[in-house]
Scaffold this active site. Structure first.
Site, PDB file in Angstrom:
ATOM      1  N   ASN A  17      43.495  51.595  43.572  1.00 10.18           N
ATOM      2  CA  ASN A  17      44.188  51.591  42.282  1.00 10.18           C
ATOM      3  C   ASN A  17      43.279  51.194  41.122  1.00 10.18           C
ATOM      4  OD1 ASN A  17      44.320  48.923  43.551  1.00 10.18           O
ATOM      5  ND2 ASN A  17      45.646  48.310  41.853  1.00 10.18           N
ATOM      6  N   HIS A  68      37.968  47.781  45.441  1.00 11.95           N
ATOM      7  CA  HIS A  68      38.586  48.874  44.693  1.00 11.95           C
ATOM      8  C   HIS A  68      39.883  48.514  43.987  1.00 11.95           C
ATOM      9  CE1 HIS A  68      41.016  50.232  48.514  1.00 11.95           C
ATOM     10  NE2 HIS A  68      40.950  48.929  48.400  1.00 11.95           N
ATOM     11  N   HIS A  69      40.354  47.268  44.121  1.00 11.49           N
ATOM     12  CA  HIS A  69      41.582  46.877  43.421  1.00 11.49           C
ATOM     13  C   HIS A  69      41.311  46.327  42.013  1.00 11.49           C
ATOM     14  CE1 HIS A  69      43.832  47.721  46.961  1.00 11.49           C
ATOM     15  NE2 HIS A  69      43.348  46.716  47.656  1.00 11.49           N
ATOM     16  N   ALA A  70      40.052  46.100  41.687  1.00  9.17           N
ATOM     17  CA  ALA A  70      39.722  45.616  40.339  1.00  9.17           C
ATOM     18  C   ALA A  70      39.731  46.789  39.363  1.00  9.17           C
ATOM     19  CB  ALA A  70      38.353  44.941  40.341  1.00  9.17           C
TER      20      ALA A  70
END
Length: 280
Positions: free
Chosen positions: A141, A98-100
């Site tokens: 993010n 989920h940080h990509a």
């Protein structure tokens, strides 16, 4: 990570599933990846031509095997969506990257599996209103960045306020948590906000990022939830989906406890909860 091998092994060992419950992903097509990610970023990634600054931001040395792995993860989540539409719930043993964001990788995430799968469902008209519930201890993010102001996708992240990433994006709903939060306070806050979101947004498909780095045993998490609290968290999310007849895809997300058994047992507990609630 070794947990991706141990989770299915433990599921089989405990007799929770059989071998025919598993599916094998393929490498997802670039045309599908760019439904959620910037085409120039995807090209640089697949050509192994990302600049050094972006490679440092990702945190892994860039290699063909790493890019291939990420493409398998994406297809695993997309396939899990199709099984969820058929059976009510389905998992990717890995995923939760989920940080990509739209045009960047970060925090060991090159591509965002649930964001790409959500964009795929919308593109194929398999869903109209998608809710992404991210309960990893780190903010989702990248997911927030991809779906910023997207009217058909609601992003909900409940995460450590003082934890990575230190520069946050804006989800549709962010719940920043203080260090040291325990079961009672966490679960009350989660229940209150889940009730509001499901009432106001009314999704027809749900993604659940079920990171277990909220545990007190986690080396990076800074929260104080017990294994029982983590299990109750899963119950709140999955029972809400089941009550409303909503298909849900689950990706594993983070988990960094010192002892691998704590990580694997917590992830396996999410499977047990899904089996109990969805009646398999």
């Amino acid at each position: 990570m070794v947990k991706y091998e141990l989770i299915p092994a433990q599921l089989l060992y405990e007799g929770l599933v059989s071998t025919d419950c598993f599916f094998e992903p393929r490498q997802v097509d670039v045309s599908t990846i760019v439904l959620a990610h910037d085409a120039s970023y995807v090209t640089a990634l697949t050509d192994l031509s990302l600049d050094a600054k972006m490679v440092r931001r990702i945190g892994f040395p860039l290699s063909q095997s790493l890019v291939d792995r990420e493409r398998y993860i994406l297809d695993g989540t997309i396939q899990a969506c199709t099984y969820a539409l058929e059976h009510g719930v389905a998992f990717n043993v890995a995923g939760g990257t989920h940080h990509a964001g739209r045009d960047f990788g970060e925090g060991f995430c090159l591509l965002n599996d649930q964001a790409v799968a959500a964009a795929y469902l919308l593109d194929q008209k398999l869903a109209k209103r998608i809710l992404i519930i991210d309960l990893d201890v780190h903010q989702g993010n990248g997911t927030a960045h991809i779906f910023e102001e997207h009217p058909c996708v609601f992003t909900f992240s409940m995460h450590g306020d003082k934890n990575f990433p230190f520069v946050k994006e804006c989800s549709d709903l962010d719940i920043p948590l203080p260090d040291g939060m325990d079961d009672e306070a966490y679960l009350a806050l989660l229940k209150e906000n889940l009730d509001k979101i499901f009432t106001v947004f009314m999704p027809d498909f749900v993604f659940y990022q079920a990171g277990v780095d909220i545990l007190a045993t986690d080396k990076l998490g800074k929260l104080k939830l017990t294994a029982a609290g983590c299990r109750h968290r899963d119950e709140l999310v999955l029972d809400k989906c089941r009550q409303q007849g909503l298909p849900v895809q689950i990706s594993m997300g983070g988990g960094y406890s010192e002892h691998i058994k704590d990580i694997v047992n917590a992830h396996v507990s999410t499977y047990k909860t899904a089996i109990d609630i969805f009646g398999f």
